[in-house]
Design a protein around this motif. Structure first.
Motif, PDB file in Angstrom:
ATOM      1  N   ILE A   8       1.687 -11.722  11.502  1.00  0.00           N
ATOM      2  CA  ILE A   8       1.106 -10.376  11.447  1.00  0.00           C
ATOM      3  C   ILE A   8       1.994  -9.435  12.252  1.00  0.00           C
ATOM      4  O   ILE A   8       2.360  -9.735  13.400  1.00  0.00           O
ATOM      5  CB  ILE A   8      -0.321 -10.354  12.039  1.00  0.00           C
ATOM      6  CG1 ILE A   8      -1.280 -11.160  11.148  1.00  0.00           C
ATOM      7  CG2 ILE A   8      -0.814  -8.916  12.212  1.00  0.00           C
ATOM      8  CD1 ILE A   8      -2.703 -11.229  11.693  1.00  0.00           C
ATOM      9  N   VAL A  26       1.606 -13.070  15.959  1.00  0.00           N
ATOM     10  CA  VAL A  26       1.319 -11.633  15.875  1.00  0.00           C
ATOM     11  C   VAL A  26       2.340 -10.915  16.746  1.00  0.00           C
ATOM     12  O   VAL A  26       2.514 -11.278  17.913  1.00  0.00           O
ATOM     13  CB  VAL A  26      -0.102 -11.317  16.399  1.00  0.00           C
ATOM     14  CG1 VAL A  26      -0.388  -9.820  16.273  1.00  0.00           C
ATOM     15  CG2 VAL A  26      -1.146 -12.134  15.662  1.00  0.00           C
ATOM     16  N   GLN A  41       0.802  -1.221   0.000  1.00  0.00           N
ATOM     17  CA  GLN A  41       0.000   0.000   0.000  1.00  0.00           C
ATOM     18  C   GLN A  41       0.836   1.273   0.000  1.00  0.00           C
ATOM     19  O   GLN A  41       2.054   1.253   0.172  1.00  0.00           O
ATOM     20  CB  GLN A  41      -0.952  -0.037   1.190  1.00  0.00           C
ATOM     21  CG  GLN A  41      -1.973  -1.166   1.042  1.00  0.00           C
ATOM     22  CD  GLN A  41      -3.198  -0.923   1.874  1.00  0.00           C
ATOM     23  OE1 GLN A  41      -3.102  -0.622   3.057  1.00  0.00           O
ATOM     24  NE2 GLN A  41      -4.355  -1.046   1.270  1.00  0.00           N
ATOM     25  N   GLY A  94       1.111  -4.225   9.301  1.00  0.00           N
ATOM     26  CA  GLY A  94       0.249  -3.067   9.502  1.00  0.00           C
ATOM     27  C   GLY A  94       0.931  -1.757   9.131  1.00  0.00           C
ATOM     28  O   GLY A  94       2.160  -1.667   9.041  1.00  0.00           O
ATOM     29  N   GLY A  95       0.089  -0.747   8.964  1.00  0.00           N
ATOM     30  CA  GLY A  95       0.573   0.560   8.520  1.00  0.00           C
ATOM     31  C   GLY A  95       1.613   1.140   9.468  1.00  0.00           C
ATOM     32  O   GLY A  95       1.536   0.983  10.683  1.00  0.00           O
ATOM     33  N   GLY A 133       0.961  -2.904   4.580  1.00  0.00           N
ATOM     34  CA  GLY A 133       0.128  -1.720   4.711  1.00  0.00           C
ATOM     35  C   GLY A 133       0.835  -0.442   4.302  1.00  0.00           C
ATOM     36  O   GLY A 133       1.984  -0.461   3.852  1.00  0.00           O
ATOM     37  N   MET A 188       3.749  -7.004  18.142  1.00  0.00           N
ATOM     38  CA  MET A 188       3.231  -5.649  18.388  1.00  0.00           C
ATOM     39  C   MET A 188       4.244  -4.875  19.222  1.00  0.00           C
ATOM     40  O   MET A 188       4.986  -5.463  20.013  1.00  0.00           O
ATOM     41  CB  MET A 188       1.911  -5.794  19.153  1.00  0.00           C
ATOM     42  CG  MET A 188       1.128  -4.531  19.344  1.00  0.00           C
ATOM     43  SD  MET A 188      -0.338  -4.847  20.374  1.00  0.00           S
ATOM     44  CE  MET A 188      -1.493  -5.487  19.176  1.00  0.00           C
ATOM     45  N   ALA A 220       1.845  -5.735  13.857  1.00  0.00           N
ATOM     46  CA  ALA A 220       0.847  -4.706  14.189  1.00  0.00           C
ATOM     47  C   ALA A 220       1.258  -3.357  13.606  1.00  0.00           C
ATOM     48  O   ALA A 220       2.446  -3.081  13.383  1.00  0.00           O
ATOM     49  CB  ALA A 220       0.699  -4.591  15.702  1.00  0.00           C
ATOM     50  N   ALA A 221       0.253  -2.509  13.430  1.00  0.00           N
ATOM     51  CA  ALA A 221       0.522  -1.150  12.957  1.00  0.00           C
ATOM     52  C   ALA A 221       1.545  -0.479  13.875  1.00  0.00           C
ATOM     53  O   ALA A 221       1.516  -0.670  15.095  1.00  0.00           O
ATOM     54  CB  ALA A 221      -0.787  -0.358  12.945  1.00  0.00           C
ATOM     55  N   PHE A 261       0.699  -9.055   2.345  1.00  0.00           N
ATOM     56  CA  PHE A 261       0.049  -7.743   2.405  1.00  0.00           C
ATOM     57  C   PHE A 261       0.932  -6.814   3.233  1.00  0.00           C
ATOM     58  O   PHE A 261       1.267  -7.131   4.379  1.00  0.00           O
ATOM     59  CB  PHE A 261      -1.343  -7.853   3.041  1.00  0.00           C
ATOM     60  CG  PHE A 261      -1.972  -6.515   3.276  1.00  0.00           C
ATOM     61  CD1 PHE A 261      -2.659  -5.878   2.255  1.00  0.00           C
ATOM     62  CD2 PHE A 261      -1.842  -5.866   4.496  1.00  0.00           C
ATOM     63  CE1 PHE A 261      -3.214  -4.623   2.458  1.00  0.00           C
ATOM     64  CE2 PHE A 261      -2.393  -4.617   4.707  1.00  0.00           C
ATOM     65  CZ  PHE A 261      -3.078  -3.986   3.682  1.00  0.00           C
ATOM     66  N   ARG A 264       0.495 -13.155  20.424  1.00  0.00           N
ATOM     67  CA  ARG A 264      -0.382 -14.332  20.295  1.00  0.00           C
ATOM     68  C   ARG A 264      -0.087 -15.012  18.960  1.00  0.00           C
ATOM     69  O   ARG A 264       0.749 -14.539  18.183  1.00  0.00           O
ATOM     70  CB  ARG A 264      -1.861 -13.935  20.374  1.00  0.00           C
ATOM     71  CG  ARG A 264      -2.341 -12.986  19.290  1.00  0.00           C
ATOM     72  CD  ARG A 264      -3.855 -12.757  19.411  1.00  0.00           C
ATOM     73  NE  ARG A 264      -4.309 -11.691  18.545  1.00  0.00           N
ATOM     74  CZ  ARG A 264      -4.614 -11.807  17.246  1.00  0.00           C
ATOM     75  NH1 ARG A 264      -4.493 -12.972  16.634  1.00  0.00           N
ATOM     76  NH2 ARG A 264      -5.041 -10.759  16.550  1.00  0.00           N
TER      77      ARG A 264
HETATM   78  C1  LIG Z   1      -2.211  -6.200  15.431  1.00  0.00           C
HETATM   79  C2  LIG Z   1      -3.699  -6.096  15.323  1.00  0.00           C
HETATM   80  C3  LIG Z   1      -4.145  -6.986  14.153  1.00  0.00           C
HETATM   81  C4  LIG Z   1      -4.245  -6.614  16.650  1.00  0.00           C
HETATM   82  O1  LIG Z   1      -5.589  -6.752  16.549  1.00  0.00           O
HETATM   83  P1  LIG Z   1      -6.392  -7.446  17.787  1.00  0.00           P
HETATM   84  O2  LIG Z   1      -5.719  -8.693  18.216  1.00  0.00           O
HETATM   85  O3  LIG Z   1      -7.806  -7.493  17.333  1.00  0.00           O
HETATM   86  O4  LIG Z   1      -6.160  -6.426  18.965  1.00  0.00           O
HETATM   87  P2  LIG Z   1      -7.252  -5.525  19.681  1.00  0.00           P
HETATM   88  O5  LIG Z   1      -7.799  -4.507  18.758  1.00  0.00           O
HETATM   89  O6  LIG Z   1      -8.225  -6.436  20.395  1.00  0.00           O
HETATM   90  O7  LIG Z   1      -6.357  -4.812  20.782  1.00  0.00           O
HETATM   91  C5  LIG Z   1      -5.726  -5.548  21.827  1.00  0.00           C
HETATM   92  C6  LIG Z   1      -4.877  -4.577  22.628  1.00  0.00           C
HETATM   93  O8  LIG Z   1      -3.736  -4.207  21.840  1.00  0.00           O
HETATM   94  C7  LIG Z   1      -3.705  -2.784  21.644  1.00  0.00           C
HETATM   95  N1  LIG Z   1      -3.277  -2.572  20.275  1.00  0.00           N
HETATM   96  C8  LIG Z   1      -3.963  -2.895  19.139  1.00  0.00           C
HETATM   97  N2  LIG Z   1      -3.218  -2.621  18.062  1.00  0.00           N
HETATM   98  C9  LIG Z   1      -2.062  -2.114  18.523  1.00  0.00           C
HETATM   99  C10 LIG Z   1      -0.906  -1.654  17.864  1.00  0.00           C
HETATM  100  N3  LIG Z   1      -0.814  -1.685  16.544  1.00  0.00           N
HETATM  101  N4  LIG Z   1       0.117  -1.243  18.609  1.00  0.00           N
HETATM  102  C11 LIG Z   1       0.017  -1.205  19.976  1.00  0.00           C
HETATM  103  N5  LIG Z   1      -1.062  -1.646  20.650  1.00  0.00           N
HETATM  104  C12 LIG Z   1      -2.076  -2.089  19.923  1.00  0.00           C
HETATM  105  C13 LIG Z   1      -5.127  -2.309  21.900  1.00  0.00           C
HETATM  106  O9  LIG Z   1      -5.134  -0.984  22.343  1.00  0.00           O
HETATM  107  C14 LIG Z   1      -5.560  -3.267  22.968  1.00  0.00           C
HETATM  108  O10 LIG Z   1      -5.028  -2.858  24.193  1.00  0.00           O
HETATM  109  P3  LIG Z   1      -5.876  -2.971  25.551  1.00  0.00           P
HETATM  110  O11 LIG Z   1      -6.154  -4.432  25.725  1.00  0.00           O
HETATM  111  O12 LIG Z   1      -4.969  -2.392  26.580  1.00  0.00           O
HETATM  112  O13 LIG Z   1      -7.126  -2.182  25.315  1.00  0.00           O
HETATM  113  C15 LIG Z   1      -4.212  -4.683  15.011  1.00  0.00           C
HETATM  114  O14 LIG Z   1      -4.328  -3.911  16.135  1.00  0.00           O
HETATM  115  C16 LIG Z   1      -3.362  -3.930  14.003  1.00  0.00           C
HETATM  116  O15 LIG Z   1      -2.334  -3.342  14.305  1.00  0.00           O
HETATM  117  N6  LIG Z   1      -3.856  -3.998  12.760  1.00  0.00           N
HETATM  118  C17 LIG Z   1      -3.179  -3.368  11.613  1.00  0.00           C
HETATM  119  C18 LIG Z   1      -4.158  -2.501  10.815  1.00  0.00           C
HETATM  120  C19 LIG Z   1      -3.463  -1.944   9.617  1.00  0.00           C
HETATM  121  O16 LIG Z   1      -2.427  -1.331   9.708  1.00  0.00           O
HETATM  122  N7  LIG Z   1      -4.027  -2.196   8.440  1.00  0.00           N
HETATM  123  C20 LIG Z   1      -3.359  -1.813   7.188  1.00  0.00           C
HETATM  124  C21 LIG Z   1      -4.355  -1.569   6.077  1.00  0.00           C
HETATM  125  S1  LIG Z   1      -5.181  -0.030   6.271  1.00  0.00           S
END
Ligand SMILES: CC(C)(COP(=O)(O)OP(=O)(O)OC[C@H]1O[C@@H](n2cnc3c(N)ncnc32)[C@H](O)[C@@H]1OP(=O)(O)O)[C@@H](O)C(=O)NCCC(=O)NCCS
Length: 233
Positions: free
Chosen positions: A195, A211, A129, A179-180, A147, A213, A197-198, A145, A221
């Motif tokens: 995965i 995953v 992306q 992630g982004g 981001g 982060m 994380a962003a 993928f 996890r």
């Molecule tokens: C890594 C990811 C997949 C985790 O998703 P998940 O397991 O559903 O996690 P949740 O949304 O339930 O969040 C769990 C905890 O992690 C935290 N968290 C979520 N993403 C985070 C990140 N990227 N960095 C730091 N903390 C993060 C949340 O705040 C939450 O904390 P809490 O329990 O204290 O409230 C997701 O957060 C992520 O980063 N997705 C990437 C999105 C992206 O960049 N897409 C690109 C295309 S636009």
């Protein structure tokens, strides 16, 4: 030597270019020597195919063929470097740069303003992306993928690399997702179906199917079985 062509407004063609009749051309497209454009390709306004780097302009050797397989799309003001290969139905987004001798496999999507460095290979159906860079020698396997705004690096010394040291690019294994805004230190490998994380800062290899982060990124996890890619297609 580029010459004007009356096939489209502002079109400039080099010697030995293959350009079938069914290729759709925007305005001011430039296609350098020996490029082979497959049937049904679409080259949008100001796309440049087969660009030779400025430092090599006095190289007397003929241009290596730059190949677009049938159905590939190159967006507005995108640059595809000399000797690059773009697979069937792949998409190169507006203002993206696919550097010399890079390879983008079939149905991959290189997003807007993405930089695919020299010689880098991007696997089939992988999607990258907006604004991400792929530092050489990056490897991107299939169904990956990545981001927006992901930063990859390849020089652990920050421009103090000795003569015996090599650049170490990132490796993205099949089906992994990033992630982004994540940043990857030189040479890290993102395992199959993992995965990132962003905004994570990846300082070491990411095990397959996990995953990660945070900064520095740590495993939080496993990736659910339903989210993993199947056997290779
Ligand atoms: C890594 C990811 C997949 C985790 O998703 P998940 O397991 O559903 O996690 P949740 O949304 O339930 O969040 C769990 C905890 O992690 C935290 N968290 C979520 N993403 C985070 C990140 N990227 N960095 C730091 N903390 C993060 C949340 O705040 C939450 O904390 P809490 O329990 O204290 O409230 C997701 O957060 C992520 O980063 N997705 C990437 C999105 C992206 O960049 N897409 C690109 C295309 S636009």
């Amino acid at each position: 030597m580029l010459k004007p062509s009356d096939r489209a407004a502002g079109l400039l063609l080099g010697e030995g270019v293959e350009l079938p009749e069914d290729v759709l051309l925007g305005g001011h497209v430039i296609i350098h020597d020996n490029a082979r454009i497959g049937g049904g390709c679409r080259l949008q306004d100001a796309a440049i195919i087969g660009r030779r780097l400025g430092r090599d302009l006095d190289d007397p050797r003929p241009h290596e063929p730059t190949v677009l397989e049938p159905g590939a799309i190159v967006g507005c003001a995108a640059i595809v470097g000399e000797g690059a290969w773009i697979g069937a139905r792949a998409i190169i987004g507006d203002r993206a740069v696919v550097r010399e001798f890079a390879r983008v496999a079939e149905e991959a999507v290189i997003g807007q303003a993405v930089a695919v460095s020299e010689g880098v290979e991007v696997g089939a159906r992988s999607r990258i992306q907006f604004g991400t860079n792929l530092a050489p020698p990056a490897t991107v396997e299939e169904d990956v993928f990545i981001g927006p705004g992901v930063v990859t690096t390849n020089d652990p010394t920050l421009a103090r690399l000795g003569p015996d040291q090599a650049m170490r690019g990132p490796v993205f294994r099949r089906g992994c997702r990033v992630g982004g805004g994540a940043a990857l230190l030189p040479g890290v490998e993102i395992g199959e179906d993992a995965i990132v994380a962003a905004r994570a800062l990846v300082t070491r290899d990411v095990p397959a199917g996990t995953v990660v982060m945070g900064a520095p990124a740590r495993v939080i996890r496993e990736v659910a079985a339903a989210e993993r890619t199947g056997p290779p297609r």
